[in-house]
Write an enzyme that holds these catalytic residues in place. Structure first.
Site, PDB file in Angstrom:
ATOM      1  N   ASP A 110       0.886  -1.202   0.107  1.00  0.00           N
ATOM      2  CA  ASP A 110      -0.139   0.058  -0.154  1.00  0.00           C
ATOM      3  C   ASP A 110       0.831   1.128   0.049  1.00  0.00           C
ATOM      4  O   ASP A 110       2.208   1.332   0.024  1.00  0.00           O
ATOM      5  CB  ASP A 110      -0.927  -0.103   1.359  1.00  0.00           C
ATOM      6  N   GLU A 127     -10.805   6.783   4.434  1.00  0.00           N
ATOM      7  CA  GLU A 127      -9.770   6.051   5.326  1.00  0.00           C
ATOM      8  C   GLU A 127      -9.947   6.701   6.768  1.00  0.00           C
ATOM      9  O   GLU A 127     -10.840   6.639   7.022  1.00  0.00           O
ATOM     10  CB  GLU A 127      -8.444   6.231   4.746  1.00  0.00           C
TER      11      GLU A 127
END
Ligand code: BGC
Ligand code: BGC
Length: 635
Positions: free
Chosen positions: A311, A517
């Site tokens: 990521d 997020e």
């Protein structure tokens, strides 16, 4: 006499020059560039020519905002990405995107071996960073449709829109199984139920193309109208304690295999080409450092043959605080089995660190070769060497009417009807199109940005109507009612306003403001304050239908008695017309809750199958309407 000698000499000269040509051809013949050779042969040939620097270049992914074509060439960079909101310019056209991607590609192609780079982007509900793209409902809404075929068609449409901008790779689908709605990424998850998530992996053949039966389990991309997909985030991202983003998931082996893993093996069978590692930890071990799961289980047991990508700064976050010991991060991440590193900002630091780790024998060449072999396999499979440069052939696919119609269908199927009048004999929905005067109110009624949510145009999402093309819920309602019906819009009407108008009914659209997020983690899960105020001013004063725009179930119980009808519309995207289609009964409600709707947050986490399951609305709940036009007619 002369000619008797001359003929053999001429013969020798000819023979020699033919031999020379042969050698030269052999020297110039690059087996890896020959599309007629088997992929494994091409990979082996190319790798035999590559230096360590060129191999590490392939493992490096950088954001476009720090890149030039020269860096691409000089370092032989393997991959470029657009992070959330990383665009060539605001409101860039499809052609401008194609030009930008090609510019970087030309840099890569002019490197010594001319290995093409692969450009990736988050297209998690349509091609969401791109102006004018069709924005589909976020995954939670698609989970409510229970329609894997629809989701597959959305994948195919998204692939076309992404290719329209010259991009061949998407960081989607997110196959998280969100077990706690307090998680800021819960809307990226199709469901709390692993079975539904598993079914929705049908988006993968939509994105990549249908894998031929004899190729099951091998990375697959069916040509230039399809894209490379990425199942993310491996593994357990949706299971963190209290839903805290990037936190720790506590799960025994059985829980891991039965809840968080099924999506992965179904993705692999369907040929998913890449898998992204999760920021989160599993039982205290950072997934970016988890050799056992990434190498032994994913690559070993599950036989995943594509590449594993980190990521964004995922290896940096192996340490706390992030980036505290970068050498340790690179060593641990690469040794765990990560093949491509989403660096994505400082390329020299990453490249220098990895180079010195290999040169000093901390990382064996076999590990580097495994990574490069996987990256090249995907690049050869998708035909990138044959067609590295994009053209304008698909530009009209971006935001096409066919895709908007598909998104509208998805919106219709995703709406879940939670309350419809005081009892079944007295339904409020569908609403009559013909009424003297109706009120449309609420923070989310006239706000395209809000109805799309996070990961739209920018990472955290946007507000207002001048953000991209689409239909607000207000415009959709206005377009749906009878021309004789007066539609009054007031974002936050006062009680006096209500009392001085005689509304036949009101539609109140409220919910959550966009987030992505960690910024979306919430411990209270309330409707935004303005929305609560509007509901209390309007509902009770007129017959009111509340449409909730949210990425997850929110606290609604205290407001319920005041509300006549309640519709969960999730984050529907640009096609607000799909909401109006349902409110006015052009279609029947069929959506089913993909999540448990809690009464109070202190019940969380609470998932279907738990003992002491005591929801407000259980998983799978959803009222239906039927023969709706008849009902309206009989009033
Ligand atoms: C997210 C990923 C995303 C990546 C690139 C990360 O912050 O966790 O889902 O693909 O950024 O934008
Ligand atoms: C990027 C996102 C990324 C995030 C990670 C942002 O700056 O735009 O794509 O997911 O950083 O922290």
């Amino acid at each position: 006499m002369k000619s008797r000698i001359a003929i053999p000499i001429l013969g020798l000269v000819l023979l020699f020059s033919a031999w020379e040509t042969c050698i030269a051809q052999e020297r110039d013949y690059l087996l890896y560039k020959d599309p007629n050779k088997p992929i494994n042969v091409r990979i082996r040939d190319l790798m035999s020519r590559m230096t360590l620097a060129e191999k590490i270049g392939q493992m490096t992914q950088l954001d476009r905002k720090v890149l030039t074509a020269d860096i691409m060439k000089d370092y032989g960079i393997g991959s470029v990405l657009s992070g959330g909101g990383s665009v060539p310019k605001s409101q860039a056209t499809a052609r401008e995107w194609v030009d930008m991607v090609n510019e970087f590609q030309k840099g890569a192609l002019s490197s010594r071996l001319g290995i093409p780079m692969i450009y990736g982007i988050d297209a998690v509900h349509g091609h969401n960073n791109v102006y004018k793209a069709t924005i589909f409902p976020h995954n939670v809404g698609l989970g409510a449709t229970r329609d894997p075929d629809l989701v597959k068609r959305i994948g195919a449409a998204t692939a076309l829109e992404v290719r329209a901008t010259g991009i061949p790779y998407v960081f989607a689908p997110c196959i998280a199984v969100c077990r706690d709605p307090r998680w800021g990424r819960c809307y990226e998850s199709y469901s709390e139920d692993p079975q539904i998530v598993k079914q929705m992996t049908e988006i993968i053949p939509g994105l990549q193309g249908d894998i031929p039966p004899h190729k099951a389990g091998i990375p697959y991309v069916g040509g230039n109208d399809k894209v490379v997909a990425c199942a993310k985030h491996f593994v357990g991202d949706g299971g963190t304690t209290k839903g805290i983003n990037e936190n720790n998931t506590v799960a025994d082996w059985h829980t891991l295999l039965s809840i968080h893993m099924p999506g992965y093996y179904h993705s692999i069978i369907k040929g998913v080409s890449t898998i992204m590692v999760s920021y989160s930890s599993l039982n205290g071990v950072k997934m970016h450092a988890n050799h056992d799961l990434v190498t032994n289980f994913l690559k070993g047991t599950l036989k995943f043959r594509g590449f594993v990508i980190s990521d964004w700064q995922g290896i940096d976050r192996i340490t706390s605080p992030p980036h505290a010991n970068y050498t340790h991060s690179v060593l641990t991440g690469v040794q765990a089995g990560i093949d491509m590193i989403m660096v994505p900002l400082n390329h020299t630091e990453f490249i220098d660190t990895l180079t010195s780790l290999v040169n000093n024998n901390f990382i064996p060449m076999t590990r580097i070769d495994d990574a490069v072999r996987r990256i090249l396999r995907v690049k050869f499979t998708m035909g990138l060497f044959e067609n590295p440069l994009a053209d304008y052939r698909l530009v009209n696919q971006l935001g096409s009417q066919a895709h908007r119609d598909l998104a509208r269908e998805a919106v219709r199927k995703s709406l879940v009807l939670l309350k419809n009048g005081a009892n079944a004999d007295d339904p409020v929905l569908p609403l009559p199109k013909k009424a003297s005067r109706i009120l449309v109110a609420g923070s989310h009624a006239n706000n395209l940005g809000y109805q799309c949510g996070g990961w739209t145009i920018t990472w955290q999402g946007v507000e207002g109507n001048n953000v991209t093309l689409g239909t607000t819920i207000l415009d959709a309602i206005t377009a749906s009612v009878d021309p004789s019906t007066e539609v009054v819009y007031s974002e936050s009407p006062t009680t006096e306003f209500l009392e001085s108008n005689n509304f036949s009914y009101s539609i109140v659209v409220v919910g959550e403001l966009p987030y992505a997020e960690t910024a979306g983690d919430s411990m209270n899960l309330t409707i935004s304050e303005a929305g609560i105020e509007t509901m209390s001013n309007v509902c009770g004063k007129t017959k009111c239908v509340v449409v909730l725009i949210s990425g997850r179930p929110l606290v609604v119980q205290p407001h319920l008695s005041n509300i006549d009808a309640l519709v969960a519309a999730w984050l529907p995207g640009t096609e607000g017309q799909g909401v109006a289609d349902m409110l006015f009964g052009d279609y029947d409600f069929r959506g089913k809750l993909p999540r448990t709707w809690f009464k109070t947050v202190d019940q969380l986490p609470m998932n279907v199958g738990d003992k002491d399951y005591d929801p407000l609305y259980p998983f799978g709940f959803g009222l239906t309407t039927s023969k709706v036009q008849d009902q309206i007619a009989s009033r």
